[in-house]
Write a protein that holds these residues in place. Structure first.
Motif, mmCIF file in Angstrom:
data_model
loop_
_atom_site.group_PDB
_atom_site.id
_atom_site.type_symbol
_atom_site.label_atom_id
_atom_site.label_comp_id
_atom_site.label_asym_id
_atom_site.label_seq_id
_atom_site.Cartn_x
_atom_site.Cartn_y
_atom_site.Cartn_z
ATOM 1 N N UNK A 87 0.802 -1.226 0.000
ATOM 2 C CA UNK A 87 0.000 0.000 0.000
ATOM 3 C C UNK A 87 0.831 1.269 0.000
ATOM 4 N N UNK A 88 2.156 1.134 0.049
ATOM 5 C CA UNK A 88 2.981 2.335 0.035
ATOM 6 C C UNK A 88 4.202 2.217 0.922
ATOM 7 N N UNK A 157 -10.350 7.953 6.429
ATOM 8 C CA UNK A 157 -10.464 7.526 5.037
ATOM 9 C C UNK A 157 -10.914 6.070 4.963
ATOM 10 N N UNK A 158 -11.889 5.784 4.122
ATOM 11 C CA UNK A 158 -12.390 4.414 3.991
ATOM 12 C C UNK A 158 -11.290 3.438 3.597
ATOM 13 N N UNK A 159 -10.336 3.916 2.814
ATOM 14 C CA UNK A 159 -9.254 3.046 2.371
ATOM 15 C C UNK A 159 -8.187 2.800 3.413
ATOM 16 N N UNK A 160 -8.327 3.426 4.592
ATOM 17 C CA UNK A 160 -7.322 3.296 5.651
ATOM 18 C C UNK A 160 -7.948 2.840 6.963
ATOM 19 N N UNK A 161 -9.015 2.060 6.871
ATOM 20 C CA UNK A 161 -9.726 1.668 8.086
ATOM 21 C C UNK A 161 -9.864 0.155 8.246
ATOM 22 N N UNK A 162 -9.207 -0.619 7.386
ATOM 23 C CA UNK A 162 -9.415 -2.060 7.432
ATOM 24 C C UNK A 162 -8.120 -2.813 7.181
ATOM 25 N N UNK A 163 -8.162 -4.074 7.469
ATOM 26 C CA UNK A 163 -7.012 -4.957 7.298
ATOM 27 C C UNK A 163 -6.632 -5.111 5.822
ATOM 28 N N UNK A 164 -5.327 -5.189 5.574
ATOM 29 C CA UNK A 164 -4.840 -5.542 4.256
ATOM 30 C C UNK A 164 -4.770 -4.426 3.248
ATOM 31 N N UNK A 165 -4.979 -3.180 3.669
ATOM 32 C CA UNK A 165 -4.908 -2.080 2.725
ATOM 33 C C UNK A 165 -4.560 -0.782 3.449
ATOM 34 N N UNK A 166 -4.099 0.181 2.669
ATOM 35 C CA UNK A 166 -3.852 1.510 3.190
ATOM 36 C C UNK A 166 -2.803 1.553 4.292
ATOM 37 N N UNK A 167 -2.916 2.566 5.111
ATOM 38 C CA UNK A 167 -1.941 2.771 6.177
ATOM 39 C C UNK A 167 -1.907 1.655 7.207
ATOM 40 N N UNK A 168 -3.033 1.027 7.551
ATOM 41 C CA UNK A 168 -2.946 -0.118 8.467
ATOM 42 C C UNK A 168 -2.055 -1.227 7.922
ATOM 43 N N UNK A 172 1.254 -2.298 9.994
ATOM 44 C CA UNK A 172 1.282 -3.680 10.480
ATOM 45 C C UNK A 172 2.446 -4.445 9.859
ATOM 46 N N UNK A 173 2.714 -4.200 8.571
ATOM 47 C CA UNK A 173 3.836 -4.870 7.918
ATOM 48 C C UNK A 173 5.164 -4.456 8.516
ATOM 49 N N UNK A 174 5.321 -3.169 8.786
ATOM 50 C CA UNK A 174 6.530 -2.675 9.437
ATOM 51 C C UNK A 174 6.695 -3.318 10.816
ATOM 52 N N UNK A 175 5.600 -3.393 11.563
ATOM 53 C CA UNK A 175 5.647 -3.966 12.914
ATOM 54 C C UNK A 175 6.066 -5.429 12.869
ATOM 55 N N UNK A 176 5.466 -6.180 11.963
ATOM 56 C CA UNK A 176 5.831 -7.597 11.820
ATOM 57 C C UNK A 176 7.325 -7.744 11.514
ATOM 58 N N UNK A 177 7.818 -6.920 10.612
ATOM 59 C CA UNK A 177 9.207 -7.012 10.193
ATOM 60 C C UNK A 177 10.154 -6.781 11.370
ATOM 61 N N UNK A 178 9.919 -5.720 12.141
ATOM 62 C CA UNK A 178 10.787 -5.412 13.282
ATOM 63 C C UNK A 178 10.636 -6.463 14.377
ATOM 64 N N UNK A 201 -4.278 3.856 15.838
ATOM 65 C CA UNK A 201 -3.920 2.760 16.739
ATOM 66 C C UNK A 201 -5.145 1.896 17.034
ATOM 67 N N UNK A 202 -6.300 2.529 17.220
ATOM 68 C CA UNK A 202 -7.544 1.786 17.469
ATOM 69 C C UNK A 202 -7.885 0.922 16.254
ATOM 70 N N UNK A 203 -7.758 1.481 15.067
ATOM 71 C CA UNK A 203 -8.013 0.714 13.844
ATOM 72 C C UNK A 203 -7.096 -0.502 13.776
ATOM 73 N N UNK A 204 -5.813 -0.307 14.045
ATOM 74 C CA UNK A 204 -4.844 -1.400 13.979
ATOM 75 C C UNK A 204 -5.161 -2.483 14.999
ATOM 76 N N UNK A 205 -5.568 -2.085 16.203
ATOM 77 C CA UNK A 205 -5.893 -3.075 17.221
ATOM 78 C C UNK A 205 -7.038 -3.977 16.824
ATOM 79 N N UNK A 206 -8.034 -3.404 16.144
ATOM 80 C CA UNK A 206 -9.186 -4.200 15.699
ATOM 81 C C UNK A 206 -8.868 -4.998 14.440
ATOM 82 N N UNK A 207 -8.086 -4.412 13.536
ATOM 83 C CA UNK A 207 -7.824 -5.059 12.251
ATOM 84 C C UNK A 207 -6.734 -6.123 12.324
ATOM 85 N N UNK A 208 -5.812 -5.991 13.284
ATOM 86 C CA UNK A 208 -4.669 -6.907 13.356
ATOM 87 C C UNK A 208 -4.481 -7.476 14.769
ATOM 88 N N UNK A 209 -5.448 -8.257 15.247
ATOM 89 C CA UNK A 209 -5.292 -8.874 16.574
ATOM 90 C C UNK A 209 -4.162 -9.895 16.616
#
Length: 359
Positions: A87-88, A157-168, A172-178, A201-209
């Motif tokens: 996503x960027x 933004x609708x494109x940044x509120x769910x798992x697998x796309x956008x800023x989340x 999440x990918x950066x977090x996994x890597x580190x 952070x709230x979005x990430x907590x719900x989208x990536x448990x």
């Protein structure tokens, strides 16, 4: 005093560059353009808001994007990096404490607010000092001006509120890597933020448990509070309607919010806590307490789940505006009075392990 980023003037709108790098001239020019003169009389409040907005866009004022980094203990590092996902790409800073030379106990992702930088946010929250004390790695992702002109995370933004796309997806990918690089398990991985960073952070907590074990939200907004810019402003004013259905799952969440926050209405903090409580499994026990910390009164609400650990914790802090409670000098949106938000978040994040140690 925080060092100003000279490059901010070069990227300011043409009308601001004509102020010849003089903040006073910029203020006069901006007020004149809005027909407010010196900002006196009944237009004073409006003038103040316009001034703050103009200074922030020009790279000045409380939200200036400086590059001053916090002092480092011997053996610690605060390195720059860049992560690319589908996503960027986003830049980030990673703090590795000297105390983690024999291994880290966990990882905390810290998401800054609008107009802030990783360096600024690290200074204001003092999180690196807590990380040093508890052997925690801290990641500070940086929002780009290309993604948001005020460097806000795009929680609305609708494109940044769910798992697998956008800023989340990027964060999440950066977090996994580190986390994988340092051998840190998801149960020891946490995410926290301020304002727009808290909403993300709230979005990430719900989208990536499967990535984050707990969330810290300071002066933030609940998942589903907005779907575009107009609804974002409505939500910030306390007039938002959460469109997401009741949660069947919610991560462990600690919420801190100033009772005097005029930027993000305190009702949003209560909405974050209510959504988290809705996801508690099994019998729910609650308790409340009132007290004083750092010269400020607070109201603290706790909810326990079936696991006999605190699932949701909400702090309402009297006299606090839109700023990090118990913050440190040198950072923007940091108030030194009140409970130490960083210490309370770390205590909440690590509580399950502390109980394990006692059994």
């Amino acid at each position: 005093m925080k060092r100003l980023n000279a490059g901010a003037w070069r990227t300011a709108p043409e009308g601001m560059r004509n102020a010849q790098m003089d903040p006073a001239a910029l203020v006069r020019q901006t007020l004149a353009r809005h027909g407010l003169g010196d900002g006196g009389g009944t237009g004073g409040d409006r003038a103040g808001g316009i001034i703050r907005d103009a200074l922030a866009r020009a790279g000045l004022g409380q939200g200036a994007r400086g590059e001053t980094a916090p002092d480092l203990p011997q053996g610690a590092t605060f390195a720059r990096g860049q992560h690319s996902g589908k996503s960027g790409t986003r830049a980030y800073r990673t703090y590795i404490p000297a105390s983690a030379s024999a291994g880290a106990n966990g990882l905390v992702v810290m998401l800054h607010g609008c107009t802030q930088t990783p360096e600024d946010f690290a200074l204001g929250t003092g999180m690196n000092a807590h990380a040093e004390a508890h052997r925690l790695i801290v990641i500070y992702p940086e929002q780009s001006r290309g993604a948001n002109a005020q460097t806000c995370w795009n929680w609305f933004s609708k494109g940044d509120q769910a798992r697998g796309r956008g800023e989340p997806e990027i964060i999440a990918g950066l977090t996994r890597q580190i986390a994988q690089h340092h051998g840190i398990a998801p149960r020891h991985t946490f995410v926290a933020g301020l304002s727009a960073g808290a909403a993300m952070a709230v979005i990430l907590g719900h989208a990536y448990p499967d990535v984050f074990a707990a969330v810290g939200a300071h002066s933030g907004l609940p998942l589903g509070a907005a779907h575009d810019v107009p609804s974002a402003f409505a939500a910030m004013a306390g007039n938002g309607g959460v469109t997401r259905p009741p949660a069947t799952f919610a991560p462990r969440t600690i919420v801190l919010h100033g009772a005097n926050d005029s930027t993000v209405h305190p009702a949003n903090g209560s909405a974050i806590a209510a959504m988290a409580e809705a996801g508690v499994k099994g019998p729910v026990l609650t308790s409340e307490e009132r007290g004083t910390a750092g010269g400020r009164r607070y109201h603290r609400s706790l909810t326990w789940g079936a696991e006999s650990q605190i699932h949701t914790e909400q702090w309402r802090i009297e006299g606090l505006g839109h700023a990090w409670s118990g913050g440190q000098p040198g950072g923007s949106y940091a108030d030194p009075a009140g409970p130490d938000a960083s210490a309370e978040m770390i205590r909440f994040f690590l509580e399950p392990d502390a109980k394990d140690d006692l059994t």
